[in-house]
Design a protein around this motif. Structure first.
Motif, PDB file in Angstrom:
ATOM      1  N   PRO A 291       0.815  -1.221   0.000  1.00 27.58           N
ATOM      2  CA  PRO A 291       0.000   0.000   0.000  1.00 27.58           C
ATOM      3  C   PRO A 291       0.846   1.268   0.000  1.00 27.58           C
ATOM      4  O   PRO A 291       0.470   2.265  -0.627  1.00 27.58           O
ATOM      5  CB  PRO A 291      -0.832  -0.107   1.286  1.00 27.58           C
ATOM      6  N   ALA A 292       1.999   1.216   0.673  1.00 30.04           N
ATOM      7  CA  ALA A 292       2.874   2.400   0.691  1.00 30.04           C
ATOM      8  C   ALA A 292       3.362   2.717  -0.718  1.00 30.04           C
ATOM      9  O   ALA A 292       3.432   3.880  -1.116  1.00 30.04           O
ATOM     10  CB  ALA A 292       4.057   2.162   1.623  1.00 30.04           C
ATOM     11  N   ARG A 294       1.845   1.860  -3.545  1.00 26.41           N
ATOM     12  CA  ARG A 294       0.720   2.317  -4.369  1.00 26.41           C
ATOM     13  C   ARG A 294       0.526   3.814  -4.225  1.00 26.41           C
ATOM     14  O   ARG A 294       0.208   4.509  -5.180  1.00 26.41           O
ATOM     15  CB  ARG A 294      -0.564   1.624  -3.926  1.00 26.41           C
ATOM     16  N   LEU A 295       0.720   4.297  -2.998  1.00 29.20           N
ATOM     17  CA  LEU A 295       0.557   5.722  -2.750  1.00 29.20           C
ATOM     18  C   LEU A 295       1.733   6.520  -3.272  1.00 29.20           C
ATOM     19  O   LEU A 295       1.564   7.553  -3.901  1.00 29.20           O
ATOM     20  CB  LEU A 295       0.438   5.963  -1.239  1.00 29.20           C
ATOM     21  N   PRO A 298       2.950   5.551  -7.716  1.00 26.54           N
ATOM     22  CA  PRO A 298       1.782   5.048  -8.451  1.00 26.54           C
ATOM     23  C   PRO A 298       2.139   4.589  -9.864  1.00 26.54           C
ATOM     24  O   PRO A 298       1.415   3.803 -10.454  1.00 26.54           O
ATOM     25  CB  PRO A 298       0.838   6.253  -8.491  1.00 26.54           C
ATOM     26  N   GLU A 299       3.277   5.096 -10.392  1.00 25.51           N
ATOM     27  CA  GLU A 299       3.654   4.733 -11.761  1.00 25.51           C
ATOM     28  C   GLU A 299       4.080   3.276 -11.863  1.00 25.51           C
ATOM     29  O   GLU A 299       4.042   2.695 -12.934  1.00 25.51           O
ATOM     30  CB  GLU A 299       4.828   5.606 -12.258  1.00 25.51           C
TER      31      GLU A 299
ATOM     32  N   ASN B  15      -7.703   1.386  -5.578  1.00 22.86           N
ATOM     33  CA  ASN B  15      -7.181   0.509  -4.542  1.00 22.86           C
ATOM     34  C   ASN B  15      -7.483   1.111  -3.177  1.00 22.86           C
ATOM     35  O   ASN B  15      -7.503   2.333  -3.037  1.00 22.86           O
ATOM     36  CB  ASN B  15      -5.672   0.349  -4.714  1.00 22.86           C
ATOM     37  N   SER B  17      -5.826   1.529  -0.627  1.00 19.38           N
ATOM     38  CA  SER B  17      -4.798   2.371  -0.013  1.00 19.38           C
ATOM     39  C   SER B  17      -4.951   3.833  -0.434  1.00 19.38           C
ATOM     40  O   SER B  17      -4.326   4.709   0.148  1.00 19.38           O
ATOM     41  CB  SER B  17      -3.409   1.846  -0.371  1.00 19.38           C
ATOM     42  N   LEU B  18      -5.754   4.087  -1.469  1.00 20.74           N
ATOM     43  CA  LEU B  18      -5.893   5.466  -1.950  1.00 20.74           C
ATOM     44  C   LEU B  18      -7.086   6.194  -1.324  1.00 20.74           C
ATOM     45  O   LEU B  18      -7.340   7.355  -1.615  1.00 20.74           O
ATOM     46  CB  LEU B  18      -6.051   5.475  -3.475  1.00 20.74           C
ATOM     47  N   GLU B  20      -7.740   7.483   1.622  1.00 21.62           N
ATOM     48  CA  GLU B  20      -7.464   8.712   2.363  1.00 21.62           C
ATOM     49  C   GLU B  20      -7.180   9.869   1.419  1.00 21.62           C
ATOM     50  O   GLU B  20      -7.645  10.989   1.615  1.00 21.62           O
ATOM     51  CB  GLU B  20      -6.257   8.469   3.273  1.00 21.62           C
ATOM     52  N   LYS B  21      -6.403   9.567   0.369  1.00 20.00           N
ATOM     53  CA  LYS B  21      -6.035  10.582  -0.603  1.00 20.00           C
ATOM     54  C   LYS B  21      -7.269  11.144  -1.318  1.00 20.00           C
ATOM     55  O   LYS B  21      -7.385  12.354  -1.512  1.00 20.00           O
ATOM     56  CB  LYS B  21      -5.079   9.938  -1.617  1.00 20.00           C
ATOM     57  N   TYR B  84      -1.672   7.198 -10.866  1.00 25.38           N
ATOM     58  CA  TYR B  84      -2.633   6.466 -10.036  1.00 25.38           C
ATOM     59  C   TYR B  84      -3.657   5.755 -10.908  1.00 25.38           C
ATOM     60  O   TYR B  84      -4.144   6.314 -11.887  1.00 25.38           O
ATOM     61  CB  TYR B  84      -3.341   7.422  -9.069  1.00 25.38           C
TER      62      TYR B  84
END
Lengths: 334, 106
Positions: A291-292, A294-295, A298-299, B15, B17-18, B20-21, B84
């Motif tokens: 998850p880290a 992915r944030l 993202p590419e 996903n 994990s996104l 919050e964003k 993203y």
């Protein structure tokens, strides 16, 4: 290294999970079960370890932390250079993948503990602190490598909007750093270790059924579920290509050798302790880092890093790796 | 006969994990209500989100007036350009309590 080492209930349940998926059984665990179980496993191992560590030597604990940081910061760089050398992935994918390999898998670590317990091999508790410490540094290194890669790409494309991106990236980077060190697994593990260390021994005695008696059973259930998760990823093997799949096997071997060496020679651990440090060096994260990444990156293509860490490296370590790092530790310590 | 009022519904598949964003982005543009639904599936990028909790998807649903949709879409477009993976679609819907969605950011 004997076949009997594979006949651990936990490893056999992992295999059962893989088989269940391969024969397309309708067996399905509730979503989030593996996450729930990993919370328990981290809590139990943390309490147990904290209790033991309260009696431990502060100097060795301190050295273990330093070496855990060294491993956590170096392994992703080794992985990154290896990946870039294969020329099969772009630098951003390489940064995201190598962050996984610098971080650790608690599931693999616990399987190694089950393996050592089964052979009645003693081990130090210090690798447990290293497990907690090594969760985060690799994420930071992954971010730095990705920032560098982006910079190179931007310079090549002559991008004009880098200035505004940079100020934005600074804020993101701080938030990512905070996330890396306040990560859920780290909080559970360190928190439980502190509780285990300061709690009254009589209270800890009452927790014994929770911490010790059911531990191996829960680990079996966890690996059963993980076997199914891994099997679903093994099919993606073809998508990532031969070179990347090979990296998923070679990188844990490299990390394992480095880890065993650090454990045996630098920290002077017993065979059991050095095996555990080897496992820390060899394992790749699949809970904290994806998850880290992915944030933050993202590419990068998530199917690369998820397939590698869950579908290739995790099964490899559970079945082949752990006995192998044990043999290496025996060779170095002797 | 109950009166119906036209609004837009923005759906984003992402996903988890996104989350919050995305929520941060809505708040920034004065949208304070949203609904998150767990989801799984497969798509153009080939990722299968499994139900093991390690790689789960969500659908974020937001009802908002047409006047706000453009700025949010621009922000989403910037995120997609950054890399993203977001699947976005908008639908025309009718609501019975428009006052819930028309509030502007204070």
């Amino acid at each position: 290294m004997s076949l009997s080492s594979l006949l651990l209930p936990a490893v056999l349940f992992f295999a059962l999970g893989v088989i269940a998926k391969l024969i397309k059984s309708d067996l399905r665990f509730p979503p989030d079960l593996a996450k729930v179980l990993s919370i328990y496993l981290l809590m139990a191992i943390g309490l147990h370890g904290g209790y033991e560590l309260a009696k431990a030597d502060i100097m060795i604990a301190f050295q273990s932390i330093i070496w855990a940081l060294v491993l956590g910061f170096t392994l992703p760089i080794v992985g990154y250079l290896g990946l870039v050398a294969t020329r099969k992935v772009n630098p951003l994918d390489a940064a995201a993948i190598s962050a996984h390999y610098g971080s650790v898998s608690a599931g693999t670590f616990l399987t190694a503990i089950a393996y050592l317990d089964n052979l009645s091999i003693q081990y130090e508790t210090y690798p447990l602190i290293m497990l907690a410490v090594m969760e985060s540094p690799a994420i930071v290194v992954g971010l730095i490598l990705a920032a560098k890669a982006r910079h190179t790409v931007a310079a090549r494309n002559g991008a004009t909007n880098t200035a505004s991106n940079n100020s934005n990236a600074q804020g993101d980077f701080k938030a990512m750093l905070r996330d890396a060190f306040t990560n859920g697994s780290v909080v559970i593990l360190i928190g439980s270790m502190i509780i285990g260390a300061i709690a009254q021994p009589s209270g800890m005695e009452k927790l014994k059924p929770f911490i010790d008696d059911i531990f191996m059973g829960v680990l079996c259930l966890f690996l059963f579920d993980m076997g199914m998760v891994a099997a679903r990823r093994i099919g993606d093997f073809r998508k990532v290509g031969f070179m990347l799949a090979a990296f998923g096997v070679v990188m844990p071997l490299v990390g394992g050798v480095i880890g065993v060496y650090v454990g045996a020679s630098m920290l002077d651990f017993s065979v059991g302790g050095a095996t555990l440090v080897g496992v820390l060096g060899a394992s790749a994260s699949y809970i904290a880092v994806p998850p880290a990444m992915r944030l933050a990156i993202p590419e990068a293509n998530p199917s690369f890093y998820l397939t590698l860490s869950l579908g290739i490296t995790f099964p490899f370590n559970v079945i082949v790796g752990i006995p192998l790092y044990h043999s290496m530790a025996q060779a170095i310590v002797a | 006969m109950v009166s119906l009022y036209a609004e837009k519904m923005l759906n984003i598949i992402a996903n988890d994990s996104l989350e919050e964003k995305l929520v941060c982005m809505f708040k920034k543009y004065g949208v304070n209500g949203y609904t998150v639904v767990q989801a799984r599936g497969e798509g153009s990028s080939g990722q299968v989100s499994d139900m093991s909790g390690f790689d789960a998807n969500i659908v974020v649903k937001v009802i908002l007036p047409e006047s706000k949709i453009q700025v949010i879409l621009e922000s989403i477009e910037r995120k997609i350009k950054k890399g993203y993976h977001l699947t976005v679609y908008i639908s025309d819907i009718k609501v019975i309590t428009p006052e819930k969605f028309e509030k502007t950011a204070s």
